[in-house]
Design an enzyme around this catalytic site. Structure first.
Site, PDB file in Angstrom:
ATOM      1  N   GLY A  62     -56.390  18.640  10.397  1.00 55.63           N
ATOM      2  CA  GLY A  62     -56.118  17.216  10.336  1.00 55.63           C
ATOM      3  C   GLY A  62     -57.385  16.389  10.418  1.00 55.63           C
ATOM      4  O   GLY A  62     -57.949  15.983   9.395  1.00 55.63           O
TER       5      GLY A  62
ATOM      6  N   LYS B 275     -54.006  11.856   8.869  1.00 59.18           N
ATOM      7  CA  LYS B 275     -54.544  11.251  10.087  1.00 59.18           C
ATOM      8  C   LYS B 275     -55.073   9.887   9.733  1.00 59.18           C
ATOM      9  O   LYS B 275     -55.635   9.724   8.636  1.00 59.18           O
ATOM     10  CB  LYS B 275     -55.682  12.116  10.674  1.00 59.18           C
ATOM     11  CG  LYS B 275     -55.265  13.478  11.188  1.00 59.18           C
ATOM     12  CD  LYS B 275     -54.553  13.401  12.518  1.00 59.18           C
ATOM     13  CE  LYS B 275     -53.999  14.794  12.873  1.00 59.18           C
ATOM     14  NZ  LYS B 275     -53.264  14.854  14.114  1.00 59.18           N
TER      15      LYS B 275
ATOM     16  N   HIS C 141     -43.062  23.195  13.169  1.00 61.50           N
ATOM     17  CA  HIS C 141     -44.112  22.710  14.070  1.00 61.50           C
ATOM     18  C   HIS C 141     -43.825  23.189  15.490  1.00 61.50           C
ATOM     19  O   HIS C 141     -42.667  23.224  15.898  1.00 61.50           O
ATOM     20  CB  HIS C 141     -44.170  21.178  14.032  1.00 61.50           C
ATOM     21  CG  HIS C 141     -45.406  20.649  14.674  1.00 61.50           C
ATOM     22  ND1 HIS C 141     -45.527  20.502  16.034  1.00 61.50           N
ATOM     23  CD2 HIS C 141     -46.593  20.274  14.139  1.00 61.50           C
ATOM     24  CE1 HIS C 141     -46.752  20.037  16.298  1.00 61.50           C
ATOM     25  NE2 HIS C 141     -47.409  19.887  15.178  1.00 61.50           N
TER      26      HIS C 141
ATOM     27  N   LYS D 280     -27.654  30.774  30.761  1.00 63.57           N
ATOM     28  CA  LYS D 280     -27.483  30.512  32.191  1.00 63.57           C
ATOM     29  C   LYS D 280     -28.511  31.271  33.019  1.00 63.57           C
ATOM     30  O   LYS D 280     -29.005  30.778  34.033  1.00 63.57           O
ATOM     31  CB  LYS D 280     -26.059  30.908  32.593  1.00 63.57           C
ATOM     32  CG  LYS D 280     -25.735  30.685  34.050  1.00 63.57           C
ATOM     33  CD  LYS D 280     -24.277  31.014  34.321  1.00 63.57           C
ATOM     34  CE  LYS D 280     -23.985  31.134  35.800  1.00 63.57           C
ATOM     35  NZ  LYS D 280     -22.587  31.533  36.044  1.00 63.57           N
TER      36      LYS D 280
ATOM     37  N   GLY E 173     -57.370  21.484  15.941  1.00 67.54           N
ATOM     38  CA  GLY E 173     -58.810  21.607  16.120  1.00 67.54           C
ATOM     39  C   GLY E 173     -59.458  22.615  15.188  1.00 67.54           C
ATOM     40  O   GLY E 173     -60.570  23.080  15.441  1.00 67.54           O
TER      41      GLY E 173
ATOM     42  N   LYS F 280     -49.272  17.644   5.204  1.00 63.71           N
ATOM     43  CA  LYS F 280     -48.086  17.414   6.028  1.00 63.71           C
ATOM     44  C   LYS F 280     -48.248  16.147   6.837  1.00 63.71           C
ATOM     45  O   LYS F 280     -49.360  15.725   7.169  1.00 63.71           O
ATOM     46  CB  LYS F 280     -47.826  18.600   6.966  1.00 63.71           C
ATOM     47  CG  LYS F 280     -48.930  18.848   7.984  1.00 63.71           C
ATOM     48  CD  LYS F 280     -48.596  19.961   8.964  1.00 63.71           C
ATOM     49  CE  LYS F 280     -47.881  19.469  10.197  1.00 63.71           C
ATOM     50  NZ  LYS F 280     -48.695  18.623  11.101  1.00 63.71           N
ATOM     51  N   ASP F 281     -47.126  15.558   7.214  1.00 62.41           N
ATOM     52  CA  ASP F 281     -47.127  14.477   8.194  1.00 62.41           C
ATOM     53  C   ASP F 281     -47.570  15.021   9.540  1.00 62.41           C
ATOM     54  O   ASP F 281     -47.368  16.199   9.866  1.00 62.41           O
ATOM     55  CB  ASP F 281     -45.707  13.914   8.363  1.00 62.41           C
ATOM     56  CG  ASP F 281     -45.267  13.047   7.205  1.00 62.41           C
ATOM     57  OD1 ASP F 281     -46.122  12.357   6.618  1.00 62.41           O
ATOM     58  OD2 ASP F 281     -44.060  13.055   6.896  1.00 62.41           O
ATOM     59  N   ASP F 282     -48.136  14.160  10.362  1.00 66.93           N
ATOM     60  CA  ASP F 282     -48.277  14.518  11.759  1.00 66.93           C
ATOM     61  C   ASP F 282     -46.867  14.623  12.344  1.00 66.93           C
ATOM     62  O   ASP F 282     -45.958  13.894  11.936  1.00 66.93           O
ATOM     63  CB  ASP F 282     -49.078  13.455  12.505  1.00 66.93           C
ATOM     64  CG  ASP F 282     -49.506  13.955  13.865  1.00 66.93           C
ATOM     65  OD1 ASP F 282     -50.640  14.423  13.985  1.00 66.93           O
ATOM     66  OD2 ASP F 282     -48.693  13.905  14.812  1.00 66.93           O
ATOM     67  N   GLU F 283     -46.699  15.534  13.306  1.00 71.79           N
ATOM     68  CA  GLU F 283     -45.343  15.751  13.847  1.00 71.79           C
ATOM     69  C   GLU F 283     -44.848  14.545  14.618  1.00 71.79           C
ATOM     70  O   GLU F 283     -43.628  14.410  14.857  1.00 71.79           O
ATOM     71  CB  GLU F 283     -45.318  16.992  14.747  1.00 71.79           C
ATOM     72  CG  GLU F 283     -45.812  16.793  16.169  1.00 71.79           C
ATOM     73  CD  GLU F 283     -47.324  16.734  16.286  1.00 71.79           C
ATOM     74  OE1 GLU F 283     -48.022  16.884  15.258  1.00 71.79           O
ATOM     75  OE2 GLU F 283     -47.824  16.543  17.414  1.00 71.79           O
TER      76      GLU F 283
END
Lengths: 375, 375
Positions: A351, A139, A256, A93, A329, A165-168
């Site tokens: 990537g 990619k 990620h 809160k 990058g 890994k997969d792209d997120e």
């Protein structure tokens, strides 16, 4: 022999930073009461002892020209020793109350869910005792079929790449359902393992409603998947903790940072990256935490980078050290500087620099390994 | 008859606001590619058709003196039509990229998980066709046993109070385990129902690792619990969606705004309250969304208040309208102004003003109902 009575019960310390013009002492007092009892309770007669055991107190306040800091001590017994009740208590809160930033947490040993592997366990799993690990990202992020994923793995199958890994962004889409991606890639991944005598890990992105995500993770691991990727800030630390504690999911978890900027990028609000991508990820069970690097394509200060990496790797009781994964990058040229600053306990994550490299993915992996040798 | 081919596939529109000095056109192009394909992909020859179907595009850019706006169109097929993949796509990695604020989303009908009750269903459940509902919050937030909770309900048992909720800070603590709280309160709650001939709802706070939270929610409902409270920003929208879709959990879901300030309070970063507490909560399945009120104890502008309330109640295809729950420092004195501005479809939510009221809780409830009559 009388039982030992500890001097004070276990406590959680939270430190807040306020911009100049805010009365830190007053805000700290508001936090100490508002985030515990919720009310000063003039009419709660007869409950004094129970309330005293729950209330927070102001431990310290420091004021300088540009900002001020306050540290509040909370009884750990106010939480379930997990990240959900912890975050609700220290900043729930109160996050709505005005300019204030949560900048540090000191946690008892028993708060959180332990990473299963950490740096040592992951090094053993991939058979790489010393050098930084190299992780590729499929990619393009979207538009590939499950078969395309397998072909991308084939393109690096005779390299020493450690993880992919997969792209997120890639969820459980009709164009490439998650389980089908794993099934298409599995034979190639197991062939790499057999050829090299060491594992090649594919961190499959798990997504969906919380219940579906957990079921998907179990199904993947039951079919041999050897790592999982989680967008922790989207799905919640409590979801990461569930994966890290699940007896059916004995694989490394890759966190990620998607959405982390929404919590951490503003200067005077939110929660420091050192917590969001550092301490809280480690306490929630991540084995590798991806984060921007100051040499990459996202703005990330040397201070944030150093603080996140330290939070993941510094000694913290008997909590496993976990891998930082500098990302976004990353090119071979920046690897020597990363290694110079942070040593070998890194997962270098690339990537486009691998799958969009002019000379092809295999040459890109070679370039990355070359960059590791010139140090 | 030939099947109708739509002119364009379903799309998700996301609007971003940038502070002056940021090139909105350039950033929008970065978003359109970076949050879909992830790479411009000069070397992805042969994939042009698949990639074209996935890429985002810049729909509009508007620049004025102090800020600029850009709207990007994303193919809905890039998501699972849920909030997890939606948020990852529209603001995941990009949230780390610099000052930018996600200020609006336009979503196809099929994105999200429908609230089970909404305003109409909840009114039917509590038997109140027209006036604002009144909800109390157990206070103090901590330090009460399960028996103490039952005694607080007893103190309002002969009123027309509609709902009561745990404080969001109260987890599954040894001092008052969640299931025991429900068990202690259940007989009183069912007696109220029988006396009044209409339901009295207790929104029990569900907490824990994601798997434990879902199991706890099912166990509570199996034992008769008639509403649940969720700290959605701590546990994740995908967790709320799981609760809203679970066939065993046929009870209203109350969303608490804890941690929302960490996402929304900074001026130039994060995500607007209208989305965080408005559109996304409704699309994730909340029946009541608690939020600060401009007359309360937390800073909340009239603009944010109006935008959140509108997002919860405005017509949106055939999505149920859901209840706004103005909260935090609400006293009887502010009720007429709230009602004047927003009408009767509100859940007035009060904690200290009921359980820390000088003349006692019953008199406080009477004062609130009196405030409803003077309108």
């Amino acid at each position: 022999m009388t039982p030992r009575v500890p001097d004070s019960p276990p406590a959680i310390l939270a430190t807040y930073r306020f911009p100049s013009g805010v009365n830190a002492q007053k805000q700290a007092e508001i936090i100490a009461i508002g985030q515990t009892l919720g009310s000063t309770g003039a009419h709660f007669a007869g409950r004094e002892a129970a309330l005293a055991a729950c209330r927070g107190d102001v431990l310290s306040v420091a004021v300088n020209e540009h900002e001020s800091f306050a540290t509040v001590r909370f009884p750990a017994a106010n939480t379930e020793r997990d990240i959900g009740t912890l975050l609700t208590m220290v900043f729930g809160k109160y996050s709505l109350a005005g300019p204030a930033r949560l900048v540090d947490l000191t946690l008892p040993e028993d708060v959180g869910t332990r990473p299963r592997f950490g740096i040592d366990g992951l090094r053993a799993k991939v058979g790489v005792p010393k050098r930084p690990l190299l992780m590729a990202i499929f990619k393009p992020a979207l538009g590939l079929t499950a078969h395309d994923h397998a072909e991308l793995i084939r393109s690096v199958a005779d390299t020493e790449l450690d993880l992919i890994k997969d792209d997120e962004i890639l969820g459980n889409l009709a164009s490439a359902p998650t389980l089908e991606r794993w099934r298409a890639c599995r034979p190639l991944i197991e062939a790499m393992r057999d050829r090299r005598g060491r594992n090649f890990l594919y961190a499959v992105n798990v997504t969906g409603r919380a219940d579906a995500l957990l079921a998907q993770a179990r199904a993947l691991v039951a079919e041999g998947a050897n790592a999982l990727l989680v967008n922790v800030l989207v799905y919640g630390y409590p979801l990461l903790e569930a994966l890290a504690a699940d007896p059916e999911i004995q694989v490394p978890l890759v966190a990620h940072p998607a959405l982390a900027g929404a919590l951490s990028l503003a200067p005077d609000h939110g929660i420091d990256y050192r917590l969001v991508l550092g301490k809280l990820m480690r306490r929630a069970g991540a084995d590798i935490v991806l984060h921007p690097a100051r040499f990459g394509s996202l703005p990330f200060s040397a201070g944030d980078e150093g603080a996140v990496i330290a939070a993941l790797r510094e000694p913290a009781g008997d909590w496993p050290r976990v891998f930082p994964g500098p990302s976004a990058g990353i090119k071979p040229e920046v690897v020597p500087a990363l290694r110079q600053d942070y040593g070998d306990d890194l997962v270098i994550n690339a990537g486009s620099a691998i799958f969009d490299f002019a000379k092809g993915p295999k040459a890109a992996v070679t370039a990355f390994f070359d960059s590791l040798e010139i140090y």
